[in-house]
Design a protein around this motif. Structure first.
Motif, short mmCIF file in Angstrom:
data_model
loop_
_atom_site.label_atom_id
_atom_site.label_comp_id
_atom_site.label_asym_id
_atom_site.label_seq_id
_atom_site.Cartn_x
_atom_site.Cartn_y
_atom_site.Cartn_z
N SER A 96 0.27 -8.47 6.41
CA SER A 96 1.13 -8.67 5.26
C SER A 96 2.56 -8.32 5.68
CB SER A 96 0.69 -7.79 4.08
OG SER A 96 0.79 -6.41 4.42
N THR A 125 -8.33 0.85 7.74
CA THR A 125 -8.65 1.34 6.40
C THR A 125 -7.59 2.36 6.02
OG1 THR A 125 -10.11 3.08 7.28
CG2 THR A 125 -11.11 0.97 6.66
N ASP A 126 -7.30 2.46 4.72
CA ASP A 126 -6.23 3.35 4.26
C ASP A 126 -6.75 4.76 4.05
OD1 ASP A 126 -7.60 3.36 1.84
OD2 ASP A 126 -6.20 2.00 0.84
N ARG A 130 -10.31 2.41 1.99
CA ARG A 130 -10.40 1.03 1.57
C ARG A 130 -9.99 0.09 2.70
NH1 ARG A 130 -6.95 2.14 -3.82
NH2 ARG A 130 -5.62 2.90 -2.12
N ASP A 131 -10.70 -1.04 2.80
CA ASP A 131 -10.37 -2.04 3.81
C ASP A 131 -8.98 -2.62 3.55
OD1 ASP A 131 -12.85 -1.64 4.88
OD2 ASP A 131 -13.67 -3.60 4.30
N GLN A 132 -8.26 -2.86 4.65
CA GLN A 132 -6.96 -3.52 4.59
C GLN A 132 -7.03 -4.78 5.45
OE1 GLN A 132 -4.42 -2.39 2.56
NE2 GLN A 132 -5.99 -0.96 1.88
N SER A 180 -1.46 1.53 7.80
CA SER A 180 -1.97 0.65 6.74
C SER A 180 -1.20 0.79 5.43
CB SER A 180 -3.45 0.95 6.48
OG SER A 180 -3.61 2.27 5.97
N ASP A 182 1.17 0.16 2.63
CA ASP A 182 1.94 -1.00 2.22
C ASP A 182 2.77 -0.65 0.98
OD1 ASP A 182 -0.10 -0.82 0.41
OD2 ASP A 182 -0.81 -2.87 0.65
#
Length: 328
Positions: A96, A125-126, A130-132, A180, A182
């Motif tokens: 991103s 993962t953050d 959680r998956d990024q 990770s 964002d």
């Protein structure tokens, strides 16, 4: 396959979206540490063979290819599909455009993990686990396979979330709450801006920003230059520090050299600063030494002393007549 061939990868950066949580602001253009978020991400994947940015074209710190999903605003899966159409490498980095702390080291780590295992993708993962999926490296063929499946099943890719795409992939997960991170909200932007000004980060961030601003793609030993600046400041004068480091860079540029030329110029300048300092120390030592050639504990012939003054005439505690204001 050579080592250079094995390191080839393409990058797809998704820079569209409405940024609703930022009030519709141009998120890729928001500056953190003086650099647009998009440019920070592009800097982390600067060695990609091809970099495709899926968004409306805009000025960027380095050249990229532009693509657009059809229709615009169709979502991340459609945007990724549009970007992949401009890639050819076996491995693709998918990012991103709002990752302020993504670095080249993170990119290399993702690609190394992908190539070391049998899986089809490696993602970060953050801090909450959680998956990024937009900070990840994938097998290009695997992404195209899953995109084709989704297109056949759904009749198109518009509006699909990324988890529908990654659900069919064999993934490896790497925890990294920093890389990770964002920027979805203005609070995220504020946190990122504060972090880069922390003592442990500010110098690297500043050097990266200056290199981007000046269009310099050169990795140098910053410790070497800092040592040179210290030697110049201490051995010569404080203003010598920035001027000396500037001249070192100028000399390396004239020699059309890389990091080795900078290091050699810095070595020469540091040696000069040391010689300069040694001369100053030697002069201080010389002026501090006694200059009399008479044996210690004796006075020159023809003089008498009273207290601490020594003259060539008899002294009785008064100044010589020539020094008195009323002397006639």
């Amino acid at each position: 396959m050579t080592s250079n061939e094995s390191a080839v990868y393409d990058a797809v950066v998704l820079a569209g979206g409405g940024a609703r949580r930022l009030g519709g602001a141009d998120k890729p253009g928001v500056r953190v540490g003086g650099r647009a978020l998009l440019d920070r991400v592009l800097g982390a994947c600067a060695d990609a063979r091809a970099t495709v940015v899926v968004a409306e074209p805009r000025p960027t710190a380095r050249p990229v290819r532009w693509a657009r999903e059809d229709p615009p605003g169709a979502g991340p899966v459609a945007a990724l599909d549009a970007g992949l159409r401009h890639t050819a490498a076996d491995d693709v980095l998918v990012l991103s455009a709002d990752l302020p702390f993504l670095t080249a080291d993170t990119v290399r780590r993702l690609l190394a993990a992908l190539r070391a295992g049998p899986g089809e993708g490696v993602l970060l993962t953050d801090g909450d686990g959680r998956d990024q999926p937009l900070v990840a490296a994938y097998r290009t063929a695997a992404l195209r396979r899953e995109l084709a499946v989704l297109t056949a099943d759904r009749g198109g890719l518009t509006g699909l979330p990324l988890r529908r795409l990654t659900a069919g992939l064999e993934l490896t997960r790497v925890p990294d709450p920093v890389a990770s991170f964002d920027c979805d909200t203005w609070d995220d932007i504020a946190s990122a801006r504060a972090r880069i000004r922390e003592h442990g980060h500010v110098l690297d961030e500043w050097i990266s920003a200056v290199k981007d601003e000046l269009g310099i793609d050169l990795d140098v030993d910053t410790g070497l230059l800092l040592d040179l600046a210290r030697d110049a400041a201490h051995g010569v004068a404080r203003p010598a520090a920035p001027l000396t480091t500037f001249l070192v860079g100028y000399a390396a540029a004239r020699a059309q050299g890389g990091p080795e030329a900078v290091a050699e110029a810095a070595r020469k300048a540091a040696a000069l600063a040391l010689r300069w300092a040694q001369e100053a120390e030697a002069e201080q030592d010389r002026t501090a030494e006694p200059t009399s050639t008479e044996p210690s504990g004796t006075e020159p012939a023809g003089t008498e002393t009273t207290g601490t003054e020594t003259t060539g005439a008899d002294t009785t505690g008064t100044e010589p007549a020539r020094s008195r204001p009323d002397a006639g």
